[in-house]
Write a protein that holds these residues in place. Sequence first.
Motif, PDB file in Angstrom:
ATOM      1  N   MET A 289      -3.578  -0.471 -11.793  1.00 26.66           N
ATOM      2  CA  MET A 289      -4.996  -0.764 -11.640  1.00 26.66           C
ATOM      3  C   MET A 289      -5.539  -0.272 -10.301  1.00 26.66           C
ATOM      4  SD  MET A 289      -6.037  -1.817 -14.432  1.00 26.66           S
ATOM      5  CE  MET A 289      -7.715  -2.155 -13.887  1.00 26.66           C
ATOM      6  N   SER A 290      -4.698  -0.254  -9.273  1.00 23.01           N
ATOM      7  CA  SER A 290      -5.124   0.322  -7.997  1.00 23.01           C
ATOM      8  C   SER A 290      -5.445   1.797  -8.172  1.00 23.01           C
ATOM      9  CB  SER A 290      -4.028   0.141  -6.942  1.00 23.01           C
ATOM     10  OG  SER A 290      -3.789  -1.225  -6.681  1.00 23.01           O
ATOM     11  N   ALA A 291      -4.609   2.490  -8.927  1.00 22.39           N
ATOM     12  CA  ALA A 291      -4.868   3.903  -9.203  1.00 22.39           C
ATOM     13  C   ALA A 291      -6.133   4.076 -10.035  1.00 22.39           C
ATOM     14  CB  ALA A 291      -3.669   4.526  -9.924  1.00 22.39           C
ATOM     15  N   TRP A 292      -6.341   3.180 -10.991  1.00 22.76           N
ATOM     16  CA  TRP A 292      -7.531   3.275 -11.841  1.00 22.76           C
ATOM     17  C   TRP A 292      -8.807   3.052 -11.031  1.00 22.76           C
ATOM     18  CZ3 TRP A 292     -11.419  -0.133 -13.541  1.00 22.76           C
ATOM     19  CH2 TRP A 292     -12.175   0.316 -14.632  1.00 22.76           C
ATOM     20  N   TYR A 293      -8.814   2.040 -10.160  1.00 27.43           N
ATOM     21  CA  TYR A 293      -9.997   1.771  -9.343  1.00 27.43           C
ATOM     22  C   TYR A 293     -10.292   2.924  -8.385  1.00 27.43           C
ATOM     23  CZ  TYR A 293     -10.548  -3.064 -10.874  1.00 27.43           C
ATOM     24  OH  TYR A 293     -10.788  -4.193 -11.632  1.00 27.43           O
ATOM     25  N   ASN A 294      -9.274   3.660  -7.986  1.00 30.23           N
ATOM     26  CA  ASN A 294      -9.473   4.779  -7.071  1.00 30.23           C
ATOM     27  C   ASN A 294      -9.659   6.109  -7.796  1.00 30.23           C
ATOM     28  OD1 ASN A 294      -8.997   4.128  -3.952  1.00 30.23           O
ATOM     29  ND2 ASN A 294      -7.756   2.720  -5.181  1.00 30.23           N
ATOM     30  N   ASP A 295      -9.709   6.091  -9.103  1.00 21.88           N
ATOM     31  CA  ASP A 295      -9.965   7.294  -9.898  1.00 21.88           C
ATOM     32  C   ASP A 295     -11.481   7.528  -9.925  1.00 21.88           C
ATOM     33  OD1 ASP A 295     -10.242   9.307 -11.737  1.00 21.88           O
ATOM     34  OD2 ASP A 295      -9.059   8.335 -13.318  1.00 21.88           O
ATOM     35  N   MET A 530       7.199   4.788   0.038  1.00 21.96           N
ATOM     36  CA  MET A 530       7.831   3.796   0.908  1.00 21.96           C
ATOM     37  C   MET A 530       7.824   4.233   2.359  1.00 21.96           C
ATOM     38  SD  MET A 530       8.842   1.023  -0.660  1.00 21.96           S
ATOM     39  CE  MET A 530      10.137   0.359   0.389  1.00 21.96           C
ATOM     40  N   LEU A 531       7.697   5.521   2.609  1.00 19.34           N
ATOM     41  CA  LEU A 531       7.701   6.042   3.981  1.00 19.34           C
ATOM     42  C   LEU A 531       6.309   6.038   4.596  1.00 19.34           C
ATOM     43  CD1 LEU A 531      10.131   9.036   3.351  1.00 19.34           C
ATOM     44  CD2 LEU A 531      10.691   6.716   4.129  1.00 19.34           C
ATOM     45  N   ASN A 532       5.302   5.695   3.792  1.00 16.45           N
ATOM     46  CA  ASN A 532       3.923   5.566   4.295  1.00 16.45           C
ATOM     47  C   ASN A 532       3.471   6.837   5.013  1.00 16.45           C
ATOM     48  OD1 ASN A 532       1.706   3.757   4.259  1.00 16.45           O
ATOM     49  ND2 ASN A 532       1.963   3.370   6.445  1.00 16.45           N
ATOM     50  N   LEU A 533       3.707   7.976   4.362  1.00 17.09           N
ATOM     51  CA  LEU A 533       3.399   9.262   4.987  1.00 17.09           C
ATOM     52  C   LEU A 533       1.899   9.519   5.074  1.00 17.09           C
ATOM     53  CD1 LEU A 533       6.157  11.418   3.225  1.00 17.09           C
ATOM     54  CD2 LEU A 533       6.250  10.310   5.467  1.00 17.09           C
ATOM     55  N   LYS A 534       1.117   8.842   4.235  1.00 16.77           N
ATOM     56  CA  LYS A 534      -0.340   9.012   4.250  1.00 16.77           C
ATOM     57  C   LYS A 534      -0.994   7.641   4.422  1.00 16.77           C
ATOM     58  CE  LYS A 534       0.047  12.920   1.028  1.00 16.77           C
ATOM     59  NZ  LYS A 534      -0.335  13.439  -0.322  1.00 16.77           N
ATOM     60  N   PRO A 535      -0.938   7.091   5.635  1.00 13.48           N
ATOM     61  CA  PRO A 535      -1.423   5.718   5.830  1.00 13.48           C
ATOM     62  C   PRO A 535      -2.903   5.535   5.544  1.00 13.48           C
ATOM     63  CG  PRO A 535      -0.965   6.802   7.928  1.00 13.48           C
ATOM     64  CD  PRO A 535      -0.418   7.688   6.860  1.00 13.48           C
ATOM     65  N   ASP A 536      -3.708   6.603   5.636  1.00  9.77           N
ATOM     66  CA  ASP A 536      -5.146   6.484   5.379  1.00  9.77           C
ATOM     67  C   ASP A 536      -5.495   6.539   3.896  1.00  9.77           C
ATOM     68  OD1 ASP A 536      -5.582   6.329   8.114  1.00  9.77           O
ATOM     69  OD2 ASP A 536      -5.803   8.497   8.339  1.00  9.77           O
ATOM     70  N   ASP A 537      -4.527   6.883   3.059  1.00  8.36           N
ATOM     71  CA  ASP A 537      -4.759   6.924   1.617  1.00  8.36           C
ATOM     72  C   ASP A 537      -4.979   5.501   1.109  1.00  8.36           C
ATOM     73  OD1 ASP A 537      -4.562   7.087  -1.176  1.00  8.36           O
ATOM     74  OD2 ASP A 537      -3.111   8.722  -1.089  1.00  8.36           O
ATOM     75  N   PRO A 538      -6.033   5.259   0.314  1.00  6.68           N
ATOM     76  CA  PRO A 538      -6.262   3.900  -0.220  1.00  6.68           C
ATOM     77  C   PRO A 538      -5.082   3.363  -1.012  1.00  6.68           C
ATOM     78  CG  PRO A 538      -8.175   5.306  -0.606  1.00  6.68           C
ATOM     79  CD  PRO A 538      -7.086   6.195  -0.103  1.00  6.68           C
TER      80      PRO A 538
END
Length: 642
Positions: A289-295, A530-538
């Motif tokens: 649902m997180s992916a859906w809300y950010n689509d 898990m490595l949080n390579l894109k911390p600004d990504d929602p």
Amino acid sequence: MRNRYRSPIFLFLLLGLLLTGCETTPVRPTTPADPQAVHAASMFEQQRYGDAADLYLDLAGRSTNNARSQYLLLAADSLIHDDQLDKADSILQQIDTTALPRELRFRHTLIRADLALKRFRPQEALALLPALPRQSSRDEELRFHSIRAAAYKELQNSIAYARELIALDRLLSSDEEQLPVQTEILSVLTRTPPQTLQEQFPSPDSITRGWLELARLLRDFPNAPEEIIAPYREWRDLYPDHPAVPGLLTSFYSQQQQLAPVEIHQIAVLLPMSGPYAIPAKAIRDGLMSAWYNDTSENRPKVKFYDSSNTDQIWPLLNRVADEGADMVIGPLSKQAVLQLARAGSLPLPVLALNQVNTDSVPPQNLYQYSLSPEDEARQVAVWAAYQGYREPAMLYPSSKLGERMATTFMETWRQLGGGNLRSQSYDPGTRDFSTPVAQLVRSRQRKAQLEELKKARQENIPYTLPPRGMDFIFAIGNKQQMKQIRPMFQFHYAEDLPLLSTSRAWDGQLKKDERFDMAGIMLPEMPWMLNLKPDDPLSRSNLQDYLARGERKYLRLLPMGIDAYQVLPHLRKLAMSDLTPFEGNTGLLYLDDKRQLRRRMTWIVLQAEPRILGTTPPENTVTVLPMDAPDDAESPPPAQR
């Protein structure tokens, strides 16, 4: 597992039916043709490769010197086409290359490179074919560029792959031969970022420049073939001598339409709302649902959830969601439910199951399976170890059902990659005595005695060399609590110098200060999220992990699984048809194998205060275990990755 990376249909054509001078035309002797040799050549052309090989071997047995070597070469080539690779290799080793006429020595190299490619050793094939010799025949040029193109494709080097295709296209003599090659050239170039093309082709010749410009046009009109007609005519006026064949645009757009993401209007999600899988199902649902809300796409599909707690009702439930208008299904989660679908002859609509099963029967074509399989991580450990140049594994594993499955997967993969026997030792996961099994695995007493001998020899100034250990890395299977105790045991038992590999179960995404001393240095595969390579990504870990309650944190990795399940859904058809570019997911680089199981290539890290990234698991068929007599630097990766 290897088949996922094999060449697509058009490359089989290149290496077979299309390039008749390349693989379907045999290498003929330069001596006067024996009638039987002519007959063998005819059988080769009829694709009766085994029969041709038998006849060539019979001719070799009745010939001497140059003629014998030529017939052996022909037999080896026939056997490679017949997939009798070991026998072909044995015959090639019998050939005295100095006895071959000069014009056949390069053909011998081509056949060796073809054998390397068939054995999933693209780097070896390229090393055999660094450059095209002068005065090569057209047949040899065709085979040279075909093998190199296939090798670069295996290695996912799209720029080099495109270069070889362009070179290959120049050698083809008919529109029918050129069309699939040219379609693939444009497919590769249009998928490559323009800046990369500019950097990699700084001074292209006129034909290559024409391809680059045509790719730019197609990128500007990705889904509008009717709108590109006028710009294409202008392009043709600029490049009147370009070899682009009639029908190329039609072929390209047809291919792109097949590979385009599927438009989905409604997704049915089958997850249990009660029972033992309810809590992990909630984590998957939260990620989805997180992916859906950010689509933000205009045609974002509707998502409807259905309770699949009762696995006995999976078939009525699947028919119900189809009747209610679903285009595709995500779920079910339990193995029992997935097994029912895998044994079905057909399904009413495409399904991305959230687990993986193996059956004796062929699963339905529209059933895709996706899981975060621990066994898959064990397989990747074997691939990574071989990629790093390690040759002698020692494995420590828990004597549980899961531990034994992971150990078996590792051993089978290691042998498939060309490795030999390995040392292994189990431990009881219910006990805290890890010292005894570790000591037995690394031969602690023997090593202690050897080190004492070395110390004594140095004191007496006597030459002494430590005997080989019979192991050059350790694969230890365990969770974080177990690995916190196992790692120090290896150091205590004189194995601190051996690289220690594990799986993502060995940590939970962070190392506390009091854990770093015991855990630092362990290498393992992990999902990029898990490595949080894109911390600004929602959708990053830092933005989503706090939504899980404390008791749900052990299911943290299921959040990105839910994200990937939603995001990869429109691309499944493309992944099933194309094997050049995997899907860049949050759980890894995703690709489909021959069973339509969605597999991952994960990111490798070494544990320390902040994990250090080592690289990504390479495609399995690009890696082999080095033979024991190979030099230590043979095909080894850069020191930073060792």
